[in-house]
Design an enzyme around this catalytic site. Sequence first.
Site, PDB file in Angstrom:
ATOM      1  N   HIS A  53      20.380  42.887  16.502  1.00 20.98           N
ATOM      2  CA  HIS A  53      19.473  42.365  15.480  1.00 20.98           C
ATOM      3  C   HIS A  53      19.189  43.444  14.447  1.00 20.98           C
ATOM      4  O   HIS A  53      18.930  43.153  13.294  1.00 20.98           O
ATOM      5  CB  HIS A  53      18.162  41.871  16.077  1.00 20.98           C
ATOM      6  N   ASN A  79      23.988  36.728  11.373  1.00 20.88           N
ATOM      7  CA  ASN A  79      22.757  36.099  10.913  1.00 20.88           C
ATOM      8  C   ASN A  79      22.692  34.750  11.622  1.00 20.88           C
ATOM      9  O   ASN A  79      23.362  33.804  11.227  1.00 20.88           O
ATOM     10  CB  ASN A  79      22.784  35.908   9.395  1.00 20.88           C
ATOM     11  N   VAL A  80      21.917  34.659  12.689  1.00 23.46           N
ATOM     12  CA  VAL A  80      21.888  33.433  13.478  1.00 23.46           C
ATOM     13  C   VAL A  80      21.115  32.312  12.792  1.00 23.46           C
ATOM     14  O   VAL A  80      21.211  31.159  13.193  1.00 23.46           O
ATOM     15  CB  VAL A  80      21.337  33.663  14.907  1.00 23.46           C
ATOM     16  N   GLN A 128      18.046  44.279   6.784  1.00 26.75           N
ATOM     17  CA  GLN A 128      17.962  45.291   7.838  1.00 26.75           C
ATOM     18  C   GLN A 128      18.178  46.698   7.277  1.00 26.75           C
ATOM     19  O   GLN A 128      17.496  47.640   7.671  1.00 26.75           O
ATOM     20  CB  GLN A 128      18.965  44.980   8.953  1.00 26.75           C
ATOM     21  N   LYS A 133      14.999  47.593   4.998  1.00 26.37           N
ATOM     22  CA  LYS A 133      13.768  47.775   5.769  1.00 26.37           C
ATOM     23  C   LYS A 133      13.868  48.925   6.773  1.00 26.37           C
ATOM     24  O   LYS A 133      12.928  49.697   6.933  1.00 26.37           O
ATOM     25  CB  LYS A 133      13.416  46.482   6.502  1.00 26.37           C
ATOM     26  N   HIS A 134      15.008  49.045   7.453  1.00 23.30           N
ATOM     27  CA  HIS A 134      15.117  50.009   8.547  1.00 23.30           C
ATOM     28  C   HIS A 134      16.138  51.116   8.299  1.00 23.30           C
ATOM     29  O   HIS A 134      15.825  52.290   8.433  1.00 23.30           O
ATOM     30  CB  HIS A 134      15.469  49.281   9.850  1.00 23.30           C
TER      31      HIS A 134
END
Length: 150
Positions: free
Chosen positions: A21, A59-60, A73, A76-77
């Site tokens: 994720h 991307n589920v 992602q 943000k991370h």
Amino acid sequence: AVCNSNSIPCKDPPDKLFTVHGLWPSDSNGHDPVNCSKTTVDAQKLGNLTTQLEIIWPNVYKRTDHISFWNKQWTKHGSCGHPTIMNDIHYFQTAIKMYITQNQNVSKILSQAKIEPEGKPRKQVDIVNAIRKGIDDKEPKLKCQKHNQV
């Protein structure tokens, strides 16, 4: 899995893998900084990484738009991983390397412990112990979503 713990409809990976994720760098105090840069993912530069990422980091929620998820992602991370993570491409290469070549394939580790992505509740201690056993007794950092008191 995320598809069983969220009210937004989504589609589990077809081969029923535990997938990535995110790769969330932590600071020396164990905190997860966020939104450290406004840079975005250059989809053209991802090139042949795209195929691998679609399998291990899908991307589920929207199977036709992985790039926006990966961009979220990264922004943000991943952008907070500097200087260890040099840029967006290095961020995704690192995730692939961890998943495939450094024996940190969580799907494989959990499968060996008879924990499969079947949509049923699992005890956190069982998941942690399986991962610790699979990655040289290192402590995994889990972020769990609660759904219907599970």
